[in-house]
Scaffold this active site. Sequence first.
Site, PDB file in Angstrom:
ATOM      1  N   ASP A  94       0.818  -1.216   0.000  1.00 56.55           N
ATOM      2  CA  ASP A  94       0.000   0.000   0.000  1.00 56.55           C
ATOM      3  C   ASP A  94       0.851   1.266   0.000  1.00 56.55           C
ATOM      4  O   ASP A  94       0.490   2.263  -0.609  1.00 56.55           O
ATOM      5  CB  ASP A  94      -0.960  -0.005   1.191  1.00 56.55           C
ATOM      6  CG  ASP A  94      -2.087  -1.014   0.968  1.00 56.55           C
ATOM      7  OD1 ASP A  94      -2.352  -1.349  -0.196  1.00 56.55           O
ATOM      8  OD2 ASP A  94      -2.684  -1.474   1.952  1.00 56.55           O
ATOM      9  N   SER A 112     -12.319  -3.320  -4.893  1.00 54.49           N
ATOM     10  CA  SER A 112     -11.597  -3.494  -3.633  1.00 54.49           C
ATOM     11  C   SER A 112     -11.975  -2.344  -2.714  1.00 54.49           C
ATOM     12  O   SER A 112     -12.793  -1.494  -3.075  1.00 54.49           O
ATOM     13  CB  SER A 112     -10.097  -3.531  -3.877  1.00 54.49           C
ATOM     14  OG  SER A 112      -9.692  -2.283  -4.366  1.00 54.49           O
ATOM     15  N   GLU A 127     -17.866  -4.810  10.123  1.00 57.25           N
ATOM     16  CA  GLU A 127     -17.724  -6.258   9.941  1.00 57.25           C
ATOM     17  C   GLU A 127     -16.261  -6.640  10.077  1.00 57.25           C
ATOM     18  O   GLU A 127     -15.381  -5.800   9.886  1.00 57.25           O
ATOM     19  CB  GLU A 127     -18.188  -6.654   8.522  1.00 57.25           C
ATOM     20  CG  GLU A 127     -19.646  -6.414   8.277  1.00 57.25           C
ATOM     21  CD  GLU A 127     -20.002  -6.502   6.791  1.00 57.25           C
ATOM     22  OE1 GLU A 127     -19.233  -7.088   6.015  1.00 57.25           O
ATOM     23  OE2 GLU A 127     -21.053  -5.955   6.429  1.00 57.25           O
ATOM     24  N   LYS A 129     -12.880  -8.195   8.718  1.00 56.00           N
ATOM     25  CA  LYS A 129     -12.326  -8.336   7.362  1.00 56.00           C
ATOM     26  C   LYS A 129     -11.639  -9.699   7.299  1.00 56.00           C
ATOM     27  O   LYS A 129     -10.543  -9.889   7.827  1.00 56.00           O
ATOM     28  CB  LYS A 129     -11.340  -7.207   7.071  1.00 56.00           C
ATOM     29  CG  LYS A 129     -10.865  -7.190   5.628  1.00 56.00           C
ATOM     30  CD  LYS A 129     -10.052  -5.945   5.346  1.00 56.00           C
ATOM     31  CE  LYS A 129      -9.762  -5.774   3.875  1.00 56.00           C
ATOM     32  NZ  LYS A 129      -9.158  -6.918   3.224  1.00 56.00           N
ATOM     33  N   ASP A 179      -9.678 -12.894   6.150  1.00 54.87           N
ATOM     34  CA  ASP A 179      -8.473 -12.992   5.339  1.00 54.87           C
ATOM     35  C   ASP A 179      -8.538 -14.249   4.472  1.00 54.87           C
ATOM     36  O   ASP A 179      -7.958 -15.279   4.795  1.00 54.87           O
ATOM     37  CB  ASP A 179      -7.254 -13.026   6.263  1.00 54.87           C
ATOM     38  CG  ASP A 179      -5.978 -12.694   5.514  1.00 54.87           C
ATOM     39  OD1 ASP A 179      -6.068 -12.304   4.340  1.00 54.87           O
ATOM     40  OD2 ASP A 179      -4.904 -12.831   6.107  1.00 54.87           O
ATOM     41  N   TYR A 217     -21.054 -11.392   2.680  1.00 59.47           N
ATOM     42  CA  TYR A 217     -21.116 -10.046   3.241  1.00 59.47           C
ATOM     43  C   TYR A 217     -21.693  -8.962   2.323  1.00 59.47           C
ATOM     44  O   TYR A 217     -21.675  -7.796   2.676  1.00 59.47           O
ATOM     45  CB  TYR A 217     -19.752  -9.595   3.759  1.00 59.47           C
ATOM     46  CG  TYR A 217     -18.591  -9.812   2.796  1.00 59.47           C
ATOM     47  CD1 TYR A 217     -18.551  -9.178   1.568  1.00 59.47           C
ATOM     48  CD2 TYR A 217     -17.540 -10.634   3.158  1.00 59.47           C
ATOM     49  CE1 TYR A 217     -17.497  -9.364   0.708  1.00 59.47           C
ATOM     50  CE2 TYR A 217     -16.463 -10.827   2.285  1.00 59.47           C
ATOM     51  CZ  TYR A 217     -16.448 -10.193   1.068  1.00 59.47           C
ATOM     52  OH  TYR A 217     -15.405 -10.376   0.218  1.00 59.47           O
ATOM     53  N   LYS A 276      -6.921  -1.768   8.523  1.00 67.54           N
ATOM     54  CA  LYS A 276      -6.060  -2.960   8.571  1.00 67.54           C
ATOM     55  C   LYS A 276      -5.302  -3.003   9.888  1.00 67.54           C
ATOM     56  O   LYS A 276      -4.672  -2.017  10.283  1.00 67.54           O
ATOM     57  CB  LYS A 276      -5.043  -2.899   7.422  1.00 67.54           C
ATOM     58  CG  LYS A 276      -5.658  -3.069   6.047  1.00 67.54           C
ATOM     59  CD  LYS A 276      -5.832  -4.534   5.738  1.00 67.54           C
ATOM     60  CE  LYS A 276      -5.699  -4.850   4.298  1.00 67.54           C
ATOM     61  NZ  LYS A 276      -4.548  -5.197   3.686  1.00 67.54           N
ATOM     62  N   CYS A 292      27.025 -29.349   5.579  1.00 66.25           N
ATOM     63  CA  CYS A 292      25.840 -29.854   6.269  1.00 66.25           C
ATOM     64  C   CYS A 292      26.127 -30.017   7.768  1.00 66.25           C
ATOM     65  O   CYS A 292      27.124 -30.645   8.130  1.00 66.25           O
ATOM     66  CB  CYS A 292      25.438 -31.188   5.643  1.00 66.25           C
ATOM     67  SG  CYS A 292      24.114 -32.004   6.530  1.00 66.25           S
ATOM     68  N   CYS A 299      26.196 -33.993   8.420  1.00 67.12           N
ATOM     69  CA  CYS A 299      27.132 -34.970   7.840  1.00 67.12           C
ATOM     70  C   CYS A 299      28.385 -34.329   7.261  1.00 67.12           C
ATOM     71  O   CYS A 299      29.281 -35.023   6.802  1.00 67.12           O
ATOM     72  CB  CYS A 299      26.427 -35.811   6.773  1.00 67.12           C
ATOM     73  SG  CYS A 299      26.145 -34.899   5.249  1.00 67.12           S
ATOM     74  N   CYS A 307      21.564 -30.454   1.248  1.00 72.17           N
ATOM     75  CA  CYS A 307      22.676 -31.362   1.468  1.00 72.17           C
ATOM     76  C   CYS A 307      22.514 -32.460   0.419  1.00 72.17           C
ATOM     77  O   CYS A 307      21.493 -33.143   0.393  1.00 72.17           O
ATOM     78  CB  CYS A 307      22.624 -31.950   2.870  1.00 72.17           C
ATOM     79  SG  CYS A 307      23.739 -33.349   3.033  1.00 72.17           S
ATOM     80  N   CYS A 366      23.760 -38.983   4.764  1.00 72.84           N
ATOM     81  CA  CYS A 366      23.411 -37.976   5.774  1.00 72.84           C
ATOM     82  C   CYS A 366      22.311 -38.554   6.680  1.00 72.84           C
ATOM     83  O   CYS A 366      21.190 -38.799   6.219  1.00 72.84           O
ATOM     84  CB  CYS A 366      22.948 -36.702   5.065  1.00 72.84           C
ATOM     85  SG  CYS A 366      22.525 -35.377   6.186  1.00 72.84           S
TER      86      CYS A 366
HETATM   87  S1  IVH Z   1     -17.019  -5.737   1.212  1.00 67.39           S
HETATM   88  C1  IVH Z   1     -17.507  -3.084  -2.396  1.00 67.39           C
HETATM   89  N1  IVH Z   1     -16.750  -7.014   3.480  1.00 67.39           N
HETATM   90  O1  IVH Z   1     -11.646  -7.371   1.358  1.00 67.39           O
HETATM   91  C2  IVH Z   1     -17.318  -3.835  -1.149  1.00 67.39           C
HETATM   92  N2  IVH Z   1     -15.010  -7.202   1.875  1.00 67.39           N
HETATM   93  O2  IVH Z   1     -10.288  -4.988  -0.080  1.00 67.39           O
HETATM   94  C3  IVH Z   1     -16.619  -5.072  -1.362  1.00 67.39           C
HETATM   95  N3  IVH Z   1     -13.187  -8.686   2.568  1.00 67.39           N
HETATM   96  O3  IVH Z   1     -12.271  -7.996  -2.017  1.00 67.39           O
HETATM   97  C4  IVH Z   1     -16.076  -5.769  -0.244  1.00 67.39           C
HETATM   98  N4  IVH Z   1     -14.003  -9.232   4.524  1.00 67.39           N
HETATM   99  O4  IVH Z   1     -12.133  -9.972  -0.446  1.00 67.39           O
HETATM  100  C5  IVH Z   1     -16.203  -6.723   2.282  1.00 67.39           C
HETATM  101  N5  IVH Z   1     -16.652  -8.112   5.544  1.00 67.39           N
HETATM  102  C6  IVH Z   1     -16.120  -7.840   4.344  1.00 67.39           C
HETATM  103  C7  IVH Z   1     -14.873  -8.380   3.956  1.00 67.39           C
HETATM  104  C8  IVH Z   1     -14.360  -8.030   2.699  1.00 67.39           C
HETATM  105  C9  IVH Z   1     -13.016  -9.398   3.689  1.00 67.39           C
HETATM  106  C10 IVH Z   1     -12.235  -8.629   1.447  1.00 67.39           C
HETATM  107  C11 IVH Z   1     -12.845  -8.893   0.107  1.00 67.39           C
HETATM  108  C12 IVH Z   1     -12.594  -7.679  -0.705  1.00 67.39           C
HETATM  109  C13 IVH Z   1     -11.456  -7.047   0.016  1.00 67.39           C
HETATM  110  C14 IVH Z   1     -11.515  -5.558  -0.172  1.00 67.39           C
END
Ligand code: IVH
Length: 670
Positions: A38, A83, A113, A115, A117, A225, A312, A406, A409, A424, A430
């Site tokens: 980022d 995203s 909510e 996020k 992974d 979601y 994040k 190693c 050995c 090795c 070994c």
């Molecule tokens: S909403 C337009 N809700 O985060 C809204 N995304 O950087 C679309 N993700 O591609 C996403 N938990 O893979 C939403 N509770 C959540 C999420 C979530 C994980 C991921 C998802 C998305 C990425 C966005």
Amino acid sequence: MSLFEIKERIDSLVKELNEHNYKYYVLAQPVISDIEFDKKLAELAALEKEYPEYLDPESPTKKVGGDITREFQTVKHKWPMLSLGNTYSEQELKDFDERVHKAIGDNFEYVCELKFDGLSISLTYENGKLLRAVTRGDGTQGDDVTNNAKTIHSIPKIIKGSGFPESFDIRGEVFMHRAAFEKLNNERIENNEMAYANPRNFASGTLKMQDSSEVAKRPLDCFLYFLYTDQRTYTTHWESLETVKKWGFHVCDHTKLCKNIEDVIEFIHYWDEKRFDLSYDIDGIVIKVNNYDQQEELGFTAKSPRWAISYKYKAQEVETILNEVTYQVGRTGAVTPVANLKPVFLAGTTVKRATLHNANEIKRLDLHIGDTVLVEKGGEIIPKVIAVNTAKRSADAQSVIYPDTCPECGSNLIRKEGEAVHYCPNDEGCPPQIVGKMQHFISRKAMNIEGLGQETIETFYNKGFIEHISDLYTLYEKEDLLKQLDRFGEKSIRNMIEGIEKSKQMPFEKVLFGLGIRYVGETVAKKLAAHFKDIDSLMNASFDELISADEIGERIAESLIEYFNEPRHREQIEILRNHGLQFETSGSATVLNSNKLEGKSFIISGVFEKYSRDELKDLIETNGGKILSSISAKLNYLVAGDNMGPSKLEKAVKLQIPVISDEDLMSMLQ
Ligand code: IVH
């Protein structure tokens, strides 16, 4: 910076970030952290803003990361999969909140909510039935992974209740619970298969597999979601989540309606602490404006909605002291450096050891014994050393020098070009490699030899009774010597010898897996056994022939060639064969549907839109046809898909072998 330098910087950032996007989305093997990514992306965006004349249409600021893999059918998303903007501080969140206030006034709510992974998925339902599941891909179009998604229990194939729109898309995240990840990944490590760095990569690797029956064996889960439909009957996101729950979708309970940004921040603080108690990984919090009309009013930027943002979490990190670096030698000879640390509490557990990956990493860190190191536990289960606090280094600290030899050995270590890991090469002499190989051979997933345990192998080796896998099959000759060992009664010796004898009936794929060839895990062994049928065809297969088999890539092919080029290995195989072990697949498994292809032989090559190579192969065999492993004058048809190797095609044309499509094959079966 001069204008020339600015253009160069923009170009290099575009190239680098696109490469990272590919590694993240396509390979599921990111090499830099999200924060680093980022930061670079922000630098690029700032430069582009100031110097729009240098804007590259391929710039990652203009598209959502990702790419489309070839093997699946590509499907366009009805609603693009965008995203979210990322924030890392309360200030950035407050700035977001201010922008929202400015745009829609003060009367609104947020939904917070977790996020998750994992990897995002878009599910399309029509008339209450799951029609399609598509990955994000590049945000506009993705891979059709419907068959794989259908194996996920928490994705309803048929909607419950009533009142749902005739057609809708629902978006969510596919992920793997940590416990399942650890169990399956440990099995992979034991089986010499590539280990995944974290549950997200495991989930992603799984969802993109070609063989749904393999996917079904790996427990994936999915939280939904976001609902998209033209026939909207709800006014808020919260309401839609409550509704989709009733339709049978898995919606996370840790979701909160917040009145203002202070409530949001409280939610964020709460989960920063509690996230380690969850059974799955989250990497932040997603904040969404609740009301749909207000969402519409706020709209979108090119990449993400203005009505939502993510916060994040930082990976948890802590300082501790590096006491020592030790080196582990695995059964394939791979040497892994391990940092032995002063124990420290981090993200829910006491950490005593951390991985250092390989020699490059030690060099990058310029590591010294006694250093104060920063240890991070992020998405990865195994903690890693990410930095050294050089200010705290004592003047006489000894730098860590990666050994040339190693530690077990004394052989000179080797490192192949382009690879980071040292090996090795002394697989013959070994000790951890010799013992490890035999332990692997007898293990449950390989030959499953009853009456013989891992520790016994070590004892037998130390006593000089066994040195090669094949020595197991002459152990019975040493019965008198075995009886002299502690804890070795007549009965246990008999059980063991019976177990060894019984293993001679284990199928070829198990024997092949048991040999412990690098990169030949359980699944690969199965694929190889199914494709080549017997060890001779496999041993004599060329590189091209190897990679033409389903899911066999270049790395595996090279490893197989290297293994079989070694006379010692061929000799072992010969001895085992003479002992009566199975070195060919038993052909009795095929049940014939018809004999329409009787007397005809085929080779399948390339990638097909509608079928996997295994499906086509099954179809040929169950209709009486034969699959050959290499192109020769004996071959009747070459079934060609996309991206077939040119050398194969050339050979077929030279030998005047008809090249047919999968459709031609189908019409032969009509
Ligand atoms: S909403 C337009 N809700 O985060 C809204 N995304 O950087 C679309 N993700 O591609 C996403 N938990 O893979 C939403 N509770 C959540 C999420 C979530 C994980 C991921 C998802 C998305 C990425 C966005």
